[in-house]
Design an enzyme around this catalytic site. Structure first.
Site, mmCIF file in Angstrom:
data_model
loop_
_atom_site.group_PDB
_atom_site.id
_atom_site.type_symbol
_atom_site.label_atom_id
_atom_site.label_comp_id
_atom_site.label_asym_id
_atom_site.label_seq_id
_atom_site.Cartn_x
_atom_site.Cartn_y
_atom_site.Cartn_z
ATOM 1 N N CYS A 94 0.831 -1.196 0.000
ATOM 2 C CA CYS A 94 0.000 0.000 0.000
ATOM 3 C C CYS A 94 0.871 1.253 0.000
ATOM 4 O O CYS A 94 1.742 1.411 0.866
ATOM 5 C CB CYS A 94 -0.922 0.007 1.216
ATOM 6 N N LYS A 134 1.680 -9.596 -0.380
ATOM 7 C CA LYS A 134 1.516 -8.700 -1.527
ATOM 8 C C LYS A 134 2.485 -7.546 -1.344
ATOM 9 O O LYS A 134 2.483 -6.887 -0.298
ATOM 10 C CB LYS A 134 0.081 -8.186 -1.619
ATOM 11 N N GLY A 196 -0.795 -5.206 -11.744
ATOM 12 C CA GLY A 196 -0.472 -3.861 -12.171
ATOM 13 C C GLY A 196 -0.898 -3.560 -13.595
ATOM 14 O O GLY A 196 -0.266 -4.015 -14.547
#
Length: 305
Positions: A94, A134, A196
């Site tokens: 994030c 992640k 992405g």
């Protein structure tokens, strides 16, 4: 090819998951938006819990945790594992300044000893087959990635999900580096999903063929084209009727999750969270009307015409 829906706060939520089920375009895996873990508390977001407790789709779901304190993350992982989840996902990607300021999310990539401690602590309590990470390809530069991958590999995760941007890139167009996904595939001894700016099934297949990840995670591309998971499996591209079906289902499902809190303007505002990724497919006049819409009947007429 393994497919996953990327976690996006207030977008890839229960309403969206249920909508994917209704239109027959489900991924293989869901991931909740993050539960924020601190030494004093865990932000147990009701919307995230509903994604777990009311997930009737049959798709396994991972609970994502964001934090930087090993003991707190272990505490919250153990609690989340009492729920019907398929595993725990650590958020090390994030880019939010607020999250990063406290060393969480992509902030962990700036402090590899801390990332190591967090990973090892979670690996010790999360059962085999249920721990995933992640992460981004670096904080400032993809040159940081080899050390990041070594740190992650040492914790033997069961799944790696790499976003092909650095934190510095944020979400800037044209900054995804597929070669960083390939680096992760080669270094990690577990399945790796690439993430992405994947917007078409052809692009997903190219990634798998040329970069060799085990699959892909898609977020914004799936909100704009929710049939992308169906297409990856060989299904047809959506036509105008399919998109009307999508919008109709999404209107109904957002209405369900809002319950008594719904007002016409509030329902419109909720829909705009999804429509923000779809405006490019409308005429300028339609986009203008949708952005300013406060009446669901008017929004419905625009979306379903």
């Amino acid at each position: 090819m393994l497919t996953a829906l990327a976690p996006m706060q207030d977008v890839t939520d229960l309403a969206f998951m249920r909508t994917l089920a209704r239109i027959g375009s489900l991924p293989d895996l869901f991931v909740t938006a993050y539960f924020r873990s601190t030494p004093t508390t865990c932000a147990i977001a009701d919307a995230n819990l509903r994604c777990i407790r009311e997930n009737e789709t049959g798709v396994p779901i991972l609970a994502q945790l964001a934090g930087s304190e090993p003991a707190a993350l272990v505490r919250d992982a153990e609690w989340l594992m009492s729920l019907p989840i398929a595993g725990i996902n650590l958020n090390a990607g994030c880019p939010s300044p607020l999250v990063n300021r406290h060393g969480a999310g992509a902030g962990l990539l700036r402090d590899l000893p801390r990332l190591h401690s967090v990973l090892q602590a979670l690996r010790a309590v999360v059962p085999a087959g249920q721990f995933s990470v992640k992460f981004r390809s670096g904080w400032e530069s993809p040159a940081e990635l080899p050390a990041i991958l070594d740190t992650i590999a040492a914790a033997t995760p069961d799944l790696g999900i790499i976003h092909g941007r650095t934190r510095r890139d944020l979400y800037a167009a044209g900054t995804v580096r597929p070669e960083t996904v390939q680096q992760a595939v080669k270094r990690l001894n577990c399945p790796v999903l690439g993430n992405g700016d994947i917007t078409t099934p052809q692009q997903a297949r190219q990634w798998q063929a040329n970069i060799s990840p085990s699959g892909v995670m898609i977020g914004r591309g799936a909100v704009r084209n929710p049939y992308i998971f169906r297409q990856i499996r060989g299904g047809a591209a959506p036509n105008a009727d399919d998109m009307r079906t999508y919008f109709e289902a999404l209107i109904e499902e957002t209405d369900h999750i809002l319950h008594t809190k719904r007002t016409p303007a509030g329902h419109c505002n909720r829909m705009k969270k999804y429509l923000a990724f779809c405006y490019a497919d409308f005429t300028p006049e339609q986009e203008y009307a949708l952005r300013r819409c406060t009446d669901m009947d008017a929004m419905r007429r625009i979306l379903l015409q």
